[in-house]
Scaffold this motif. Structure first.
Motif, PDB file in Angstrom:
ATOM      1  N   TYR A 133      -2.268 -45.497  13.360  1.00  0.00           N
ATOM      2  CA  TYR A 133      -2.578 -44.140  12.885  1.00  0.00           C
ATOM      3  C   TYR A 133      -3.929 -43.689  13.426  1.00  0.00           C
ATOM      4  O   TYR A 133      -4.097 -42.524  13.791  1.00  0.00           O
ATOM      5  CB  TYR A 133      -2.577 -44.084  11.350  1.00  0.00           C
ATOM      6  N   PHE A 134      -4.890 -44.611  13.466  1.00  0.00           N
ATOM      7  CA  PHE A 134      -6.215 -44.249  13.997  1.00  0.00           C
ATOM      8  C   PHE A 134      -6.084 -43.783  15.447  1.00  0.00           C
ATOM      9  O   PHE A 134      -6.627 -42.738  15.829  1.00  0.00           O
ATOM     10  CB  PHE A 134      -7.178 -45.442  13.897  1.00  0.00           C
ATOM     11  N   ALA A 135      -5.339 -44.561  16.261  1.00  0.00           N
ATOM     12  CA  ALA A 135      -5.153 -44.193  17.681  1.00  0.00           C
ATOM     13  C   ALA A 135      -4.457 -42.841  17.797  1.00  0.00           C
ATOM     14  O   ALA A 135      -4.854 -41.997  18.611  1.00  0.00           O
ATOM     15  CB  ALA A 135      -4.347 -45.270  18.389  1.00  0.00           C
ATOM     16  N   ALA A 136      -3.432 -42.631  16.978  1.00  0.00           N
ATOM     17  CA  ALA A 136      -2.645 -41.386  17.069  1.00  0.00           C
ATOM     18  C   ALA A 136      -3.457 -40.176  16.604  1.00  0.00           C
ATOM     19  O   ALA A 136      -3.439 -39.131  17.261  1.00  0.00           O
ATOM     20  CB  ALA A 136      -1.376 -41.534  16.235  1.00  0.00           C
ATOM     21  N   PHE A 137      -4.157 -40.313  15.478  1.00  0.00           N
ATOM     22  CA  PHE A 137      -4.898 -39.172  14.917  1.00  0.00           C
ATOM     23  C   PHE A 137      -6.127 -38.822  15.770  1.00  0.00           C
ATOM     24  O   PHE A 137      -6.560 -37.685  15.807  1.00  0.00           O
ATOM     25  CB  PHE A 137      -5.370 -39.472  13.487  1.00  0.00           C
ATOM     26  N   THR A 138      -6.693 -39.845  16.422  1.00  0.00           N
ATOM     27  CA  THR A 138      -7.940 -39.613  17.164  1.00  0.00           C
ATOM     28  C   THR A 138      -7.687 -39.264  18.630  1.00  0.00           C
ATOM     29  O   THR A 138      -8.368 -38.420  19.192  1.00  0.00           O
ATOM     30  CB  THR A 138      -8.837 -40.865  17.089  1.00  0.00           C
ATOM     31  N   PHE A 139      -6.683 -39.932  19.242  1.00  0.00           N
ATOM     32  CA  PHE A 139      -6.502 -39.755  20.686  1.00  0.00           C
ATOM     33  C   PHE A 139      -5.163 -39.124  21.068  1.00  0.00           C
ATOM     34  O   PHE A 139      -4.861 -39.009  22.255  1.00  0.00           O
ATOM     35  CB  PHE A 139      -6.670 -41.102  21.406  1.00  0.00           C
ATOM     36  N   ARG A 154      -6.231 -34.654  15.813  1.00  0.00           N
ATOM     37  CA  ARG A 154      -7.385 -33.778  15.559  1.00  0.00           C
ATOM     38  C   ARG A 154      -7.127 -32.837  14.384  1.00  0.00           C
ATOM     39  O   ARG A 154      -7.640 -31.714  14.358  1.00  0.00           O
ATOM     40  CB  ARG A 154      -7.700 -32.932  16.783  1.00  0.00           C
ATOM     41  N   ALA A 155      -6.307 -33.270  13.442  1.00  0.00           N
ATOM     42  CA  ALA A 155      -5.922 -32.389  12.336  1.00  0.00           C
ATOM     43  C   ALA A 155      -6.776 -32.672  11.106  1.00  0.00           C
ATOM     44  O   ALA A 155      -7.558 -33.624  11.080  1.00  0.00           O
ATOM     45  CB  ALA A 155      -4.453 -32.607  12.013  1.00  0.00           C
ATOM     46  N   GLY A 156      -6.579 -31.837  10.099  1.00  0.00           N
ATOM     47  CA  GLY A 156      -7.276 -32.011   8.831  1.00  0.00           C
ATOM     48  C   GLY A 156      -6.537 -33.001   7.946  1.00  0.00           C
ATOM     49  O   GLY A 156      -5.531 -33.604   8.352  1.00  0.00           O
ATOM     50  N   LEU A 157      -7.041 -33.113   6.722  1.00  0.00           N
ATOM     51  CA  LEU A 157      -6.542 -34.117   5.780  1.00  0.00           C
ATOM     52  C   LEU A 157      -5.038 -34.001   5.524  1.00  0.00           C
ATOM     53  O   LEU A 157      -4.300 -34.986   5.588  1.00  0.00           O
ATOM     54  CB  LEU A 157      -7.315 -33.958   4.469  1.00  0.00           C
ATOM     55  N   TRP A 158      -4.539 -32.780   5.266  1.00  0.00           N
ATOM     56  CA  TRP A 158      -3.147 -32.627   4.836  1.00  0.00           C
ATOM     57  C   TRP A 158      -2.160 -32.903   5.958  1.00  0.00           C
ATOM     58  O   TRP A 158      -1.107 -33.477   5.730  1.00  0.00           O
ATOM     59  CB  TRP A 158      -2.918 -31.233   4.232  1.00  0.00           C
ATOM     60  N   ARG A 159      -2.522 -32.475   7.169  1.00  0.00           N
ATOM     61  CA  ARG A 159      -1.611 -32.759   8.288  1.00  0.00           C
ATOM     62  C   ARG A 159      -1.596 -34.246   8.611  1.00  0.00           C
ATOM     63  O   ARG A 159      -0.560 -34.802   8.978  1.00  0.00           O
ATOM     64  CB  ARG A 159      -1.990 -31.936   9.517  1.00  0.00           C
TER      65      ARG A 159
END
Lengths: 264, 186
Positions: free
Chosen positions: B52-58, B104-109
């Motif tokens: 999830y870290f890789a997906a949300f960040t990169f 690069r989304a906010g908390l809810w996404r």
């Protein structure tokens, strides 16, 4: 955090010397056959054959035992849970209220556990005798894009590095008073500062690595050359032809004649 | 020394993305194989948190590559080669979808991405266990419980982790972005 990062054991046996592409193709075909089989004697024979080949390749017994230890909880779970959900068979071995265990269900559970073990050890013939570089090189020669192969090689190279980074950061933060509860969600949440510091360190490494790759021309629109390439020898072609002939014959017998599909 | 070979270039990944994907594969591998936390009734590993870290960040590309290859290498190196094909597809898809929704989304996404990723993880392994490996109803259901714990802890810990890393190291926000050099117009 000392651990083995792969199951490869160096050696000079015929299995080690065989081209990694041949091993991958034959192991995949054998795994497909094992997946299709339900026959107890046939699965037992496949498992015994895999162990015999590993022994002939002088694969360390300690590593074989390690794989058995890793698989044991899953195999026990299958053998214990299968009879509870399977009511087939007439011979009732145990009847405790709604729980009825039949002899056939016990055998089916055992056969399923053997199938999982045979599958793992069939693939160990490939993984245990192929070093990581040859493994990635063979995947690239079989069609994996070069850049993905490169990413995989970097990943394999960085595993011990990141493991060390994580351990160093963890020890440093604990020395500065970070309290890690022994278990549960509280431990996970307490690990956040360690993860943040370790990830930022790893990402800085990746940035430097990206510059290095760019400086060496990776990603440039040119035809790549390789220093060490894989080449099929006559014995590799022979092993591939013999293995494919035997594999496809068994596959035909399995799919058309029903070999190994019945329990016994 | 063997003779060299000329091979055509087959993929357009930039050196930066190759390096990033490689390092994230190592991070996911270590988080899956080596960092395990005991919980009541078993343990969870941190592999899903790293995916999830890789997906949300990169983004979806790095998420899919790290998600597919990191846990697959962990399976191949720990005797669970029988799970490797399923892991490759399921975790690759989890990283891809999580990146598509939560990059690069906010908390809810990110929470939505975690939920969808969890459904892929739990459903995917149940299908693989039940229909491909044919391990039986009991083991497939037992695996659902384990994967539910994985999916839940993965999303719950990954979101604060991403927010904390963004705060601690702001340059990562632009790392996986495609960069093009443009001449300055005077």
């Amino acid at each position: 955090m000392s651990a083995r990062y792969d199951l490869y054991a160096p050696g000079n046996s015929w299995l080690h010397r065989l081209d990694p592409r041949v091993k991958l193709i034959l192991a995949t075909l054998a795994a497909l056959l094992v997946l299709l089989w339900s026959s107890l004697p046939l699965l037992l024979a496949a498992l015994a054959l895999a162990h015999l080949l590993l022994m002939l390749a002088r694969y360390p017994r300690g590593l074989v035992a390690g794989v058995w230890r890793a698989l044991a909880p899953l195999l026990i779970l299958i053998v214990v849970l299968w009879p509870i959900f399977d009511r087939r068979g007439e011979l009732i071995v145990l009847a405790l209220g709604p729980l009825i265990v039949t002899g056939e269900a016990l055998l089916r559970g055992l056969a399923t556990a053997l199938r999982i073990a045979a599958l793992s050890f069939t693939l160990l013939l490939w993984l245990g005798t192929t070093d990581q570089r040859s493994l990635v090189r063979s995947l690239v020669r079989l069609g994996l894009p070069f850049s993905l192969g490169m990413a995989m090689t970097i990943g394999l190279r960085f595993i011990p590095t990141f493991a060390n980074v994580f351990q160093t950061v963890s020890e440093a933060l604990q020395a500065r008073g970070l309290d890690l509860p022994p278990r549960g969600l509280r431990r996970l949440r307490a690990m956040l500062p360690i993860l943040v510091a370790a990830l930022v360190t790893a990402l800085r490494m990746s940035e430097q690595l990206g510059w290095t790759l760019a400086a060496r021309g990776v990603g440039a629109p040119v035809r790549r050359t390789t220093l060490r390439d894989l080449a099929m020898r006559p014995v590799d072609w022979l092993a591939l032809a013999a293995g494919l002939a035997a594999g496809f014959a068994l596959l035909w017998l399995t799919l058309v004649e029903g070999l190994g599909r019945a329990l016994r | 020394m063997q003779q060299g070979r000329a091979a055509p270039v087959r993929s357009g990944l930039s050196p930066r993305v190759i390096a990033l994907a490689g390092v994230m594969i190592a991070v996911v591998f270590v988080a899956t194989r080596l960092i395990q936390v005991p919980i009541p009734g078993g343990y969870v590993h941190l592999g899903d948190i790293a995916i999830y870290f890789a997906a949300f960040t990169f983004g979806p590309l790095v998420g899919a590559i790290a998600g597919a290859l990191g846990p697959t290498l962990a399976d191949l190196s720990s005797g669970f080669a029988n799970y490797a094909p399923g892991t490759f597809v399921i975790h690759g898809l989890q990283g891809l979808v999580a990146g598509l929704i939560g990059w690069r989304a906010g908390l809810w996404r990110m929470a939505l991405a975690g939920l969808v990723g969890g459904v892929i993880l739990v459903g995917g392994y149940f299908i693989y266990d039940f229909f491909i490996l044919r391990v039986g109803t009991g083991t497939a259901i037992a695996d659902v419980w384990f994967n539910l714990g994985q999916a839940a802890t993965g999303a719950i810990i990954a979101i604060p982790l991403v927010l904390a890393v963004r705060k601690a190291y702001p340059p990562i926000e632009t790392w996986a972005a495609r960069r093009a050099w443009q001449e300055e117009i005077r």
